[in-house]
Design a protein around this motif. Structure first.
Motif, short mmCIF file in Angstrom:
data_model
loop_
_atom_site.label_atom_id
_atom_site.label_comp_id
_atom_site.label_asym_id
_atom_site.label_seq_id
_atom_site.Cartn_x
_atom_site.Cartn_y
_atom_site.Cartn_z
N PRO A 1 0.80 -1.24 0.00
CA PRO A 1 0.00 0.00 0.00
C PRO A 1 0.83 1.28 0.00
O PRO A 1 0.46 2.25 -0.66
N HIS A 2 1.95 1.28 0.69
CA HIS A 2 2.79 2.49 0.75
C HIS A 2 3.44 2.77 -0.60
O HIS A 2 3.47 3.91 -1.06
N ARG A 3 3.94 1.72 -1.24
CA ARG A 3 4.59 1.90 -2.55
C ARG A 3 3.55 2.19 -3.63
O ARG A 3 3.82 2.94 -4.56
N ARG B 1 0.85 3.90 -3.14
CA ARG B 1 0.56 5.33 -2.96
C ARG B 1 1.66 6.17 -3.62
O ARG B 1 1.38 7.17 -4.29
N ASP B 2 2.91 5.74 -3.46
CA ASP B 2 4.02 6.46 -4.10
C ASP B 2 3.89 6.42 -5.63
O ASP B 2 4.11 7.44 -6.30
N ALA C 1 1.13 6.09 -7.33
CA ALA C 1 0.02 6.97 -7.70
C ALA C 1 0.47 8.43 -7.72
O ALA C 1 0.09 9.20 -8.61
N GLY C 2 1.29 8.81 -6.76
CA GLY C 2 1.83 10.17 -6.73
C GLY C 2 2.74 10.45 -7.93
O GLY C 2 2.71 11.55 -8.50
N ASP D 1 0.46 11.07 -10.78
CA ASP D 1 -0.10 12.42 -10.70
C ASP D 1 0.88 13.46 -11.23
O ASP D 1 0.50 14.34 -12.00
N GLN E 1 -14.33 11.76 -3.24
CA GLN E 1 -13.98 11.39 -1.87
C GLN E 1 -14.87 12.09 -0.86
O GLN E 1 -15.06 11.59 0.24
#
Length: 76
Positions: free
Chosen positions: A16-18, A20-21, A23-24, A27, A49
């Motif tokens: 999950p942490h990677r 999220r990275d 996804a960033g 972006d 959201q």
């Protein structure tokens, strides 16, 4: 297995942490390539959201936005 997006690997898709990275990183990629699209997509995500149906867009506008972002995923 390398994803072709440095420095991410297949295993990062299960962390999950990677994820999220990653996804960033996506972006930032979209923002660099099409700041207007990124702004619209970011506003859409925020609205979703917050519980706003369809991100405050009409169904055709929501579909068009998601298709435009999907095109960026293909380039990413």
């Amino acid at each position: 297995m390398n994803l072709g997006i440095a420095p991410y690997s297949w295993h990062d898709l299960h962390n999950p942490h990677r994820l999220r990275d990653l996804a960033g990183t996506f972006d930032r990629f979209v923002e660099r390539n099409d700041a207007s699209l990124y702004a619209r997509f970011d506003a859409y995500r925020s609205a979703m959201q917050s519980g706003t149906a369809h991100g405050g867009l009409s169904t055709p506008d929501e579909a068009a936005l998601l298709i435009a972002v999907a095109t960026e995923v293909g380039s990413f």
